[in-house]
Design an enzyme around this catalytic site. Structure first.
Site, PDB file in Angstrom:
ATOM      1  N   HIS A  51       0.816  -1.230   0.000  1.00  0.00           N
ATOM      2  CA  HIS A  51       0.000   0.000   0.000  1.00  0.00           C
ATOM      3  C   HIS A  51       0.844   1.271   0.000  1.00  0.00           C
ATOM      4  O   HIS A  51       0.299   2.363  -0.207  1.00  0.00           O
ATOM      5  CB  HIS A  51      -0.928   0.042   1.225  1.00  0.00           C
ATOM      6  CG  HIS A  51      -1.939  -1.066   1.261  1.00  0.00           C
ATOM      7  ND1 HIS A  51      -2.819  -1.293   0.222  1.00  0.00           N
ATOM      8  CD2 HIS A  51      -2.208  -2.011   2.198  1.00  0.00           C
ATOM      9  CE1 HIS A  51      -3.588  -2.340   0.530  1.00  0.00           C
ATOM     10  NE2 HIS A  51      -3.232  -2.792   1.717  1.00  0.00           N
ATOM     11  N   ASP A  82      -2.466 -10.919  -2.054  1.00  0.00           N
ATOM     12  CA  ASP A  82      -3.012 -10.342  -0.819  1.00  0.00           C
ATOM     13  C   ASP A  82      -4.476  -9.966  -1.086  1.00  0.00           C
ATOM     14  O   ASP A  82      -4.826  -9.567  -2.197  1.00  0.00           O
ATOM     15  CB  ASP A  82      -2.209  -9.097  -0.450  1.00  0.00           C
ATOM     16  CG  ASP A  82      -2.555  -8.543   0.925  1.00  0.00           C
ATOM     17  OD1 ASP A  82      -1.765  -8.751   1.862  1.00  0.00           O
ATOM     18  OD2 ASP A  82      -3.621  -7.885   1.058  1.00  0.00           O
ATOM     19  N   HIS A  93      -6.123  -7.492  -0.212  1.00  0.00           N
ATOM     20  CA  HIS A  93      -6.284  -6.063  -0.499  1.00  0.00           C
ATOM     21  C   HIS A  93      -5.546  -5.716  -1.796  1.00  0.00           C
ATOM     22  O   HIS A  93      -4.493  -6.288  -2.086  1.00  0.00           O
ATOM     23  CB  HIS A  93      -5.710  -5.224   0.650  1.00  0.00           C
ATOM     24  CG  HIS A  93      -6.322  -5.523   1.982  1.00  0.00           C
ATOM     25  ND1 HIS A  93      -5.742  -6.414   2.876  1.00  0.00           N
ATOM     26  CD2 HIS A  93      -7.468  -5.087   2.552  1.00  0.00           C
ATOM     27  CE1 HIS A  93      -6.518  -6.487   3.960  1.00  0.00           C
ATOM     28  NE2 HIS A  93      -7.571  -5.708   3.778  1.00  0.00           N
ATOM     29  N   ASP A 139      -4.230 -12.992   3.722  1.00  0.00           N
ATOM     30  CA  ASP A 139      -5.477 -12.501   4.296  1.00  0.00           C
ATOM     31  C   ASP A 139      -6.699 -12.779   3.417  1.00  0.00           C
ATOM     32  O   ASP A 139      -7.806 -12.358   3.757  1.00  0.00           O
ATOM     33  CB  ASP A 139      -5.370 -11.008   4.665  1.00  0.00           C
ATOM     34  CG  ASP A 139      -4.652 -10.178   3.618  1.00  0.00           C
ATOM     35  OD1 ASP A 139      -4.383 -10.703   2.521  1.00  0.00           O
ATOM     36  OD2 ASP A 139      -4.363  -9.000   3.901  1.00  0.00           O
TER      37      ASP A 139
HETATM   38 ZN   LIG Z   1      -3.868  -7.329   2.919  1.00  0.00          ZN
END
Ligand SMILES: [Zn+2]
Length: 346
Positions: free
Chosen positions: A131, A167, A169, A254
């Site tokens: 991120h 991931d 996200h 995740d």
């Molecule tokens: Zn994540």
């Protein structure tokens, strides 16, 4: 497969350092040092001959390939201090140095993978990175480790790098850094809509990079079958056509059923299956070069099991089969979009 591959099949580089645990939150936070206890347990259980690498602090030169000099200066001013950069992203007195060490160590891992003879690497880095934007910390991330690694591979002369981010996200920072760059293919599967809000199908790159960002947004609840479909129908054909000279996995765990932050439903073996599929393409196109960098994953059982499965898939090619695809609107959309973007890119 050449005999050299067979001889080296159980060896892998390992990036780890006790200092990666020194980045610690002031109060309970899901991105916590205990995650490394789980990750190290997976490494210890894996049937792999590890070659530990000496951790190395990232140089400014390595970081400014993907971050701004102003951002480096901003983080240096925080060095030794505690607090929150944003509501998600904490630093303690060690964090800036630890983040430097993580980013530098993955750059060293890439150099070793290029120099050989060991073409596989696993990096148990914290804080995570995907991120982190060019000039902004975000989502538990300070420096974008996988982006630093990809840029290192490019700086060493490799023409094309594929970054696969499973991931749960979307890796907004990584996407942004290479959005106009055809020499880094960014591929992401992620729950959508979800944090951080980016990663829609129509985000496919810009300018020279048009077609070299591939997003496979997924409706909450999807599991092994939909991920297998995403890989077989969309992701693996694109990587095969791209023929990268280096493969990097932004490995978050995740998307697991057990994860407390997200709502996808992967079982442990899915991480092995995905990693094995990528390793096969690495053997075909990239002299076997594939590196796994730890991103998220907040349930410790799922993290340990998923990472162990991923290591065995990536290093030893032994991974269980996972469920075959079911009909799924997400996949139809992603496949059509990828074909459109890819046909424009070539
Ligand atoms: Zn994540």
């Amino acid at each position: 497969m050449s005999s050299a591959h067979v001889e080296a099949r159980s060896s892998a580089l390992l990036v780890d350092d006790p200092r990666f645990s020194d980045h610690a939150p002031p109060a309970y936070h899901p991105e916590r040092p205990e995650r490394l206890v789980a990750a190290r347990a997976a490494v210890a259980r894996a049937d792999v001959v590890w070659k530990p690498l000496s951790p190395a602090r990232a140089s400014d030169d390595a970081l400014v390939r993907v971050h701004t000099a102003a951002y480096l200066a901003q983080l240096e001013r925080m060095n030794g201090k505690k607090g929150y950069i944003d509501p998600d992203t904490y630093v303690n007195e060690h964090s800036i140095e630890v983040a430097r060490l993580a980013a530098g160590s993955v750059a060293s891992m890439v150099t070793e993978m290029v120099n050989g003879p060991i073409a596989r690497g696993v990096a148990l880095v914290r804080p995570p990175g995907h991120h982190a934007r060019a000039s902004q910390a975000m989502g538990f991330c300070l420096f974008n480790n996988v982006a630093v690694a990809a840029a290192q591979a490019r700086a060493l002369g490799l023409p094309r790098v594929a970054v696969v981010d499973f991931d749960v996200h979307h890796g907004n920072g990584t996407q942004e850094m290479f959005y106009g760059d055809a020499s880094v293919l960014y591929v992401s599967t992620h729950q959508f809509p979800f944090y951080p809000g980016t990663g829609a199908l129509d985000e496919t790159g810009t300018g020279d990079g048009k077609g070299f960002t591939l997003n496979v947004p997924m409706t909450a609840g999807g599991g092994d079958a939909v991920y297998r479909g995403a890989f077989e129908r969309v992701i693996l054909p694109v990587i095969d056509a791209y023929a990268p000279s280096m493969n990097l996995i932004s490995a978050g765990f995740d998307a697991s059923l057990r994860d407390p932050l997200a709502e996808m439903t992967l079982g442990t073996s899915a991480f092995g299956w995905m990693s094995r599929a990528l390793r096969k393409l690495a053997d075909k196109h990239s002299s076997g070069r594939i590196g796994l960098l730890l991103e998220g994953g907040y349930d410790l059982v799922a993290l340990e099991g998923g990472l162990l499965s991923a290591i065995h898939g990536m290093v030893n090619l032994d991974a269980e089969e996972i469920a075959r695809e079911v009909d799924h609107d997400d996949l139809d959309r992603a496949e059509a979009s990828a074909k459109r973007a890819w046909s424009q890119a070539l």
